[in-house]
Design an enzyme around this catalytic site. Structure first.
Site, PDB file in Angstrom:
ATOM      1  CG  ASP A   8      -1.959  -1.136   1.188  1.00 62.06           C
ATOM      2  OD1 ASP A   8      -1.876  -1.996   0.289  1.00 62.06           O
ATOM      3  OD2 ASP A   8      -2.819  -1.188   2.090  1.00 62.06           O
ATOM      4  CE  LYS A 106      -4.164  -4.138   1.249  1.00 61.15           C
ATOM      5  NZ  LYS A 106      -4.880  -3.154   2.079  1.00 61.15           N
ATOM      6  CB  CYS A 151      -2.109  -2.739   5.170  1.00 60.59           C
ATOM      7  SG  CYS A 151      -3.847  -2.218   5.129  1.00 60.59           S
TER       8      CYS A 151
END
Ligand code: VGL
Ligand code: ZN
Length: 199
Positions: A8, A106, A151
């Site tokens: 990310d 996601k 994450c």
């Protein structure tokens, strides 16, 4: 085979973004430099529809960082971030994507959040990342990116559970909460994960 997972590294998690992680931009030069040491580089991308239920904006009276129950799971409410197709969802322009062989998106189901690059938060739906890595002969997974306590942590936990030797590269990540990251590191090392540095 060793894989580097870039978690990310997107504009919304960088300074100036909607869910900026303190010093998030510090991970970029390290993530770029690390790539040459790996057989395989993969990235994850938080990729939410605009009405995602993890957004405080979707809950009357909800404020960012409030905790709620979302369909039976504890959920932190976030500012709107990483909306599909938005500039905030793009990878940082400073991140070298040339060696990235695959991108796993996601958080696309509006009803459930997905911190890990492997599964949603209810562990119901897989992104296919495990099969992809195993299909490529990967046994060791190294993690870098954002955010360390969300994450990156949840991806590392799933990597361990999926049977990978798991290394979190501490200087290649930054946390939303320092306290949260300390807990996360303890949980990972208790489960057999290793916390390392890039240098
Ligand atoms: C993340 C909160 C919400 C992350 C993603 O990438 O760590 N955190 N969505
Ligand atoms: Zn998100």
């Amino acid at each position: 085979m060793k894989a580097l997972l870039l978690i990310d590294i997107q504009n919304d998690f960088l300074p100036g973004g909607n869910l900026a992680v303190p010093e998030g931009d510090a991970v970029i030069p390290i993530a770029n430099k690390l790539q040459d040491k790996f057989d395989l580089v993969v990235a994850t991308q938080d990729w939410h529809p605009s009405g995602h239920q993890s957004f405080a904006s979707q809950h009357p009276g909800g404020k960012p960082f409030d905790l709620i129950d979302l369909h039976g799971l504890e959920q932190v409410l976030w500012p709107d971030h990483c909306i599909q197709g938005s500039a905030g969802a793009e990878f940082s322009p400073g991140l070298n994507m040339d060696k990235v062989e695959a991108i796993f998106r996601k958080g696309t189901n509006p009803q459930i959040d997905s911190y890990s690059g492997f599964y949603d938060n209810g562990h119901r739906k897989s992104t296919g990342l495990t099969d992809y890595l195993k299909g490529r002969g990967v046994r060791e997974v190294y993690l870098a990116g954002l955010a360390a306590d969300f994450c990156v942590f949840f991806s590392a936990k799933d990597a361990l559970q999926e049977g990978f030797e798991t290394y979190l590269i501490e200087d290649a990540t930054r946390a939303i909460s320092g306290e949260g990251f300390e807990k996360a590191k303890k949980e990972l090392t208790d489960k057999g994960g290793k916390i390392i540095s890039s240098f």
